[in-house]
Design a protein around this motif. Structure first.
Motif, PDB file in Angstrom:
ATOM      1  N   GLY A  30     -15.138 -99.186  33.378  1.00  0.00           N
ATOM      2  CA  GLY A  30     -15.537 -99.231  34.777  1.00  0.00           C
ATOM      3  C   GLY A  30     -16.602-100.265  35.083  1.00  0.00           C
ATOM      4  O   GLY A  30     -17.257-100.204  36.124  1.00  0.00           O
ATOM      5  N   ALA A  31     -16.780-101.243  34.183  1.00  0.00           N
ATOM      6  CA  ALA A  31     -17.825-102.248  34.363  1.00  0.00           C
ATOM      7  C   ALA A  31     -17.356-103.464  35.152  1.00  0.00           C
ATOM      8  O   ALA A  31     -18.178-104.281  35.552  1.00  0.00           O
ATOM      9  CB  ALA A  31     -18.365-102.697  33.003  1.00  0.00           C
ATOM     10  N   VAL A  32     -16.049-103.619  35.346  1.00  0.00           N
ATOM     11  CA  VAL A  32     -15.528-104.688  36.198  1.00  0.00           C
ATOM     12  C   VAL A  32     -15.359-104.096  37.599  1.00  0.00           C
ATOM     13  O   VAL A  32     -14.537-103.195  37.805  1.00  0.00           O
ATOM     14  CB  VAL A  32     -14.196-105.238  35.667  1.00  0.00           C
ATOM     15  CG1 VAL A  32     -13.655-106.331  36.592  1.00  0.00           C
ATOM     16  CG2 VAL A  32     -14.376-105.798  34.253  1.00  0.00           C
ATOM     17  N   VAL A  33     -16.169-104.580  38.526  1.00  0.00           N
ATOM     18  CA  VAL A  33     -16.276-103.943  39.841  1.00  0.00           C
ATOM     19  C   VAL A  33     -16.038-104.961  40.957  1.00  0.00           C
ATOM     20  O   VAL A  33     -16.135-106.170  40.732  1.00  0.00           O
ATOM     21  CB  VAL A  33     -17.684-103.306  40.018  1.00  0.00           C
ATOM     22  CG1 VAL A  33     -17.910-102.218  38.972  1.00  0.00           C
ATOM     23  CG2 VAL A  33     -18.777-104.373  39.922  1.00  0.00           C
ATOM     24  N   PRO A  34     -15.747-104.504  42.164  1.00  0.00           N
ATOM     25  CA  PRO A  34     -15.617-105.433  43.291  1.00  0.00           C
ATOM     26  C   PRO A  34     -16.966-106.075  43.620  1.00  0.00           C
ATOM     27  O   PRO A  34     -18.022-105.498  43.369  1.00  0.00           O
ATOM     28  CB  PRO A  34     -15.145-104.532  44.444  1.00  0.00           C
ATOM     29  CG  PRO A  34     -14.624-103.295  43.797  1.00  0.00           C
ATOM     30  CD  PRO A  34     -15.419-103.121  42.539  1.00  0.00           C
ATOM     31  N   ILE A  35     -16.920-107.257  44.190  1.00  0.00           N
ATOM     32  CA  ILE A  35     -18.142-107.925  44.639  1.00  0.00           C
ATOM     33  C   ILE A  35     -18.820-107.067  45.708  1.00  0.00           C
ATOM     34  O   ILE A  35     -18.181-106.605  46.652  1.00  0.00           O
ATOM     35  CB  ILE A  35     -17.816-109.312  45.229  1.00  0.00           C
ATOM     36  CG1 ILE A  35     -17.349-110.265  44.125  1.00  0.00           C
ATOM     37  CG2 ILE A  35     -19.023-109.903  45.947  1.00  0.00           C
ATOM     38  CD1 ILE A  35     -18.414-110.723  43.188  1.00  0.00           C
ATOM     39  N   GLY A  36     -20.121-106.828  45.538  1.00  0.00           N
ATOM     40  CA  GLY A  36     -20.862-106.054  46.523  1.00  0.00           C
ATOM     41  C   GLY A  36     -21.281-106.912  47.711  1.00  0.00           C
ATOM     42  O   GLY A  36     -20.915-108.085  47.827  1.00  0.00           O
ATOM     43  N   THR A  37     -22.030-106.312  48.588  1.00  0.00           N
ATOM     44  CA  THR A  37     -22.509-107.019  49.771  1.00  0.00           C
ATOM     45  C   THR A  37     -23.742-107.833  49.443  1.00  0.00           C
ATOM     46  O   THR A  37     -24.668-107.337  48.796  1.00  0.00           O
ATOM     47  CB  THR A  37     -22.844-106.015  50.895  1.00  0.00           C
ATOM     48  OG1 THR A  37     -21.689-105.237  51.182  1.00  0.00           O
ATOM     49  CG2 THR A  37     -23.295-106.746  52.150  1.00  0.00           C
ATOM     50  N   GLY A  38     -23.776-109.096  49.869  1.00  0.00           N
ATOM     51  CA  GLY A  38     -24.901-109.967  49.577  1.00  0.00           C
ATOM     52  C   GLY A  38     -25.779-110.196  50.800  1.00  0.00           C
ATOM     53  O   GLY A  38     -25.313-110.137  51.931  1.00  0.00           O
ATOM     54  N   THR A  39     -27.052-110.451  50.539  1.00  0.00           N
ATOM     55  CA  THR A  39     -27.985-110.750  51.626  1.00  0.00           C
ATOM     56  C   THR A  39     -28.469-112.188  51.585  1.00  0.00           C
ATOM     57  O   THR A  39     -29.168-112.630  52.494  1.00  0.00           O
ATOM     58  CB  THR A  39     -29.205-109.814  51.539  1.00  0.00           C
ATOM     59  OG1 THR A  39     -29.835-109.981  50.258  1.00  0.00           O
ATOM     60  CG2 THR A  39     -28.789-108.361  51.709  1.00  0.00           C
ATOM     61  N   LEU A  40     -28.093-112.923  50.520  1.00  0.00           N
ATOM     62  CA  LEU A  40     -28.481-114.319  50.393  1.00  0.00           C
ATOM     63  C   LEU A  40     -27.270-115.218  50.628  1.00  0.00           C
ATOM     64  O   LEU A  40     -26.124-114.776  50.505  1.00  0.00           O
ATOM     65  CB  LEU A  40     -29.058-114.584  48.991  1.00  0.00           C
ATOM     66  CG  LEU A  40     -30.376-113.888  48.653  1.00  0.00           C
ATOM     67  CD1 LEU A  40     -30.719-114.094  47.183  1.00  0.00           C
ATOM     68  CD2 LEU A  40     -31.502-114.401  49.545  1.00  0.00           C
ATOM     69  N   PRO A  41     -27.495-116.487  50.950  1.00  0.00           N
ATOM     70  CA  PRO A  41     -26.355-117.385  51.196  1.00  0.00           C
ATOM     71  C   PRO A  41     -25.654-117.777  49.903  1.00  0.00           C
ATOM     72  O   PRO A  41     -26.247-117.755  48.818  1.00  0.00           O
ATOM     73  CB  PRO A  41     -27.016-118.597  51.860  1.00  0.00           C
ATOM     74  CG  PRO A  41     -28.417-118.605  51.318  1.00  0.00           C
ATOM     75  CD  PRO A  41     -28.794-117.155  51.188  1.00  0.00           C
ATOM     76  N   GLY A  42     -24.388-118.146  50.011  1.00  0.00           N
ATOM     77  CA  GLY A  42     -23.650-118.719  48.894  1.00  0.00           C
ATOM     78  C   GLY A  42     -23.493-117.777  47.721  1.00  0.00           C
ATOM     79  O   GLY A  42     -23.317-116.577  47.863  1.00  0.00           O
ATOM     80  N   GLY A  43     -23.564-118.368  46.503  1.00  0.00           N
ATOM     81  CA  GLY A  43     -23.383-117.575  45.301  1.00  0.00           C
ATOM     82  C   GLY A  43     -21.997-116.969  45.243  1.00  0.00           C
ATOM     83  O   GLY A  43     -21.008-117.564  45.679  1.00  0.00           O
ATOM     84  N   LYS A  44     -21.874-115.766  44.683  1.00  0.00           N
ATOM     85  CA  LYS A  44     -20.567-115.133  44.550  1.00  0.00           C
ATOM     86  C   LYS A  44     -19.980-114.707  45.890  1.00  0.00           C
ATOM     87  O   LYS A  44     -18.835-114.276  45.952  1.00  0.00           O
ATOM     88  CB  LYS A  44     -20.659-113.940  43.601  1.00  0.00           C
ATOM     89  CG  LYS A  44     -21.693-112.903  43.970  1.00  0.00           C
ATOM     90  CD  LYS A  44     -21.894-111.947  42.801  1.00  0.00           C
ATOM     91  CE  LYS A  44     -23.044-110.989  43.051  1.00  0.00           C
ATOM     92  NZ  LYS A  44     -23.346-110.170  41.841  1.00  0.00           N
ATOM     93  N   TRP A  45     -20.779-114.842  46.959  1.00  0.00           N
ATOM     94  CA  TRP A  45     -20.287-114.563  48.307  1.00  0.00           C
ATOM     95  C   TRP A  45     -19.894-115.863  49.029  1.00  0.00           C
ATOM     96  O   TRP A  45     -19.702-115.867  50.227  1.00  0.00           O
ATOM     97  CB  TRP A  45     -21.362-113.823  49.117  1.00  0.00           C
ATOM     98  CG  TRP A  45     -21.878-112.627  48.393  1.00  0.00           C
ATOM     99  CD1 TRP A  45     -21.283-111.403  48.299  1.00  0.00           C
ATOM    100  CD2 TRP A  45     -23.086-112.545  47.634  1.00  0.00           C
ATOM    101  NE1 TRP A  45     -22.046-110.556  47.532  1.00  0.00           N
ATOM    102  CE2 TRP A  45     -23.163-111.228  47.104  1.00  0.00           C
ATOM    103  CE3 TRP A  45     -24.114-113.441  47.346  1.00  0.00           C
ATOM    104  CZ2 TRP A  45     -24.224-110.799  46.304  1.00  0.00           C
ATOM    105  CZ3 TRP A  45     -25.167-113.021  46.542  1.00  0.00           C
ATOM    106  CH2 TRP A  45     -25.215-111.722  46.032  1.00  0.00           C
ATOM    107  N   THR A  46     -19.784-116.946  48.292  1.00  0.00           N
ATOM    108  CA  THR A  46     -19.521-118.250  48.884  1.00  0.00           C
ATOM    109  C   THR A  46     -18.222-118.262  49.688  1.00  0.00           C
ATOM    110  O   THR A  46     -17.267-117.526  49.368  1.00  0.00           O
ATOM    111  CB  THR A  46     -19.449-119.338  47.797  1.00  0.00           C
ATOM    112  OG1 THR A  46     -19.176-120.600  48.400  1.00  0.00           O
ATOM    113  CG2 THR A  46     -18.355-119.042  46.788  1.00  0.00           C
ATOM    114  N   SER A  47     -18.182-119.095  50.694  1.00  0.00           N
ATOM    115  CA  SER A  47     -16.958-119.281  51.467  1.00  0.00           C
ATOM    116  C   SER A  47     -16.099-120.400  50.892  1.00  0.00           C
ATOM    117  O   SER A  47     -14.998-120.659  51.388  1.00  0.00           O
ATOM    118  CB  SER A  47     -17.305-119.601  52.930  1.00  0.00           C
ATOM    119  OG  SER A  47     -18.108-120.776  53.012  1.00  0.00           O
ATOM    120  N   GLU A  48     -16.580-121.077  49.835  1.00  0.00           N
ATOM    121  CA  GLU A  48     -15.823-122.142  49.180  1.00  0.00           C
ATOM    122  C   GLU A  48     -14.769-121.495  48.270  1.00  0.00           C
ATOM    123  O   GLU A  48     -15.107-120.827  47.286  1.00  0.00           O
ATOM    124  CB  GLU A  48     -16.764-123.017  48.351  1.00  0.00           C
ATOM    125  CG  GLU A  48     -16.081-123.985  47.401  1.00  0.00           C
ATOM    126  CD  GLU A  48     -15.054-124.862  48.075  1.00  0.00           C
ATOM    127  OE1 GLU A  48     -13.875-124.815  47.654  1.00  0.00           O
ATOM    128  OE2 GLU A  48     -15.432-125.577  49.021  1.00  0.00           O
TER     129      GLU A  48
END
Length: 297
Positions: free
Chosen positions: A238-256
């Motif tokens: 259970g250690a592979v999980v969906p990406i959580g909600t981010g509060t900073l720009p870019g990173g794993k929440w990138t739109s690229e």
């Protein structure tokens, strides 16, 4: 002579090396110092090369459609060998040829705080190490000699030595020169994960890093755990999980799209300083990989 191990294979309670993990590594023993692939199970290791050579495990899986699938199938073969009470693993006459006590065998991503450059939010940053100075955990680390005083060319061991707690990722599956691999294809190329301790001689590093980046200050030692854990094992736990909600720009929440991937890895890490043969222990910090701005993928 080692005691015979009967089915089911003994695994101490709360052992990190259960049949659900099956971490792979490179082993050697006092009677055979050659380095060969092995797997940890409980307080023992299995010599995979001997098991393959004796026909107890397939050398490869020609039916596997992809490299990733072949690795997953091989892991399942090892698990089946351990779980089956009638498997050759439990033969009285040959068990000691490929089962050894672990005591008899020798077996990154920037996330610290401080001033963060703007490009950190838009690309995953990294720098090269040196493969020849990678050490297995508990191997002694020797301070490097280097020039670190701007006032004069003095060659000295570092006075500012630190250690960074990281996770190392072994990349496999050949990539042709010029081939482009996006984050969405990362699962096909991540071979295994290890705990990794990156040693840094900070005074040497700061003096040498302009304009060509660190050399001796960063490349003298990197310690890794002796066993490497598969993504399959992490996923089953259970250690592979969906990406959580981010509060900073870019990173794993990138739109690229090139850097985008829907999954993350959540593994808790604890850092302690232990001295005087374990009589002194100080907790430095606790965290989780899921808090990284960029995921391993």
């Amino acid at each position: 002579m080692a005691a015979y191990i009967a089915h089911p294979f003994p695994v101490p309670e709360n052992s990190a090396f259960s049949v659900l993990n099956i971490p792979f590594g490179v082993i050697s023993t006092e009677n055979d110092e050659s380095h060969r692939p092995g797997v940890a199970i409980g307080d023992h290791v299995l010599d995979l090369r001997k098991l393959v050579d004796l026909g107890h495990l397939p050398a490869d899986d020609s039916a596997a459609a992809t490299y990733k699938t072949a690795l997953a199938e091989f892991r399942k073969d090892v698990q089946a060998l351990i779980r089956d009470g009638n498997s050759p693993l439990y033969y009285h006459d040959s068990q000691t040829a490929f089962v050894f006590p672990r005591t008899d065998s020798a077996v990154s991503w920037f996330s610290s705080h401080g001033e963060v450059p703007s490009n950190f939010f838009h690309i995953p940053l990294a720098y090269n190490g040196r493969a020849s100075s990678v050490l297995v955990r508990d191997a002694p680390v020797v301070r490097p000699w280097g020039t670190s005083t701007p006032e004069g060319p003095k060659l000295l061991p570092p006075q500012k030595l630190d250690i960074e707690v990281e996770v190392g990722i072994f990349i496999s599956n050949p990539v042709e020169n010029g081939q482009v691999i996006s984050a969405s294809q990362s699962r096909d190329h991540i071979f295994r994960l290890v705990l990794l301790s990156d040693w840094s001689a900070r005074d040497i590093q700061f003096f040498e890093m302009t304009p060509l980046s660190p050399f001796k200050g960063k490349a003298f030692a990197t310690s890794i755990s002796p066993c490497i854990v598969t993504l399959d094992a992490l996923e089953e736990a259970g250690a592979v999980v969906p990406i959580g909600t981010g509060t900073l720009p870019g990173g794993k929440w990138t739109s690229e799209p090139f850097y985008s991937y829907s999954q993350d890895i959540s593994v808790g890490t604890t850092t302690n300083l232990t001295r005087d043969n374990g009589r002194y222990k100080m907790l430095f910090g606790q965290s989780d990989l899921k808090h990284l701005h960029w995921s391993p993928f």
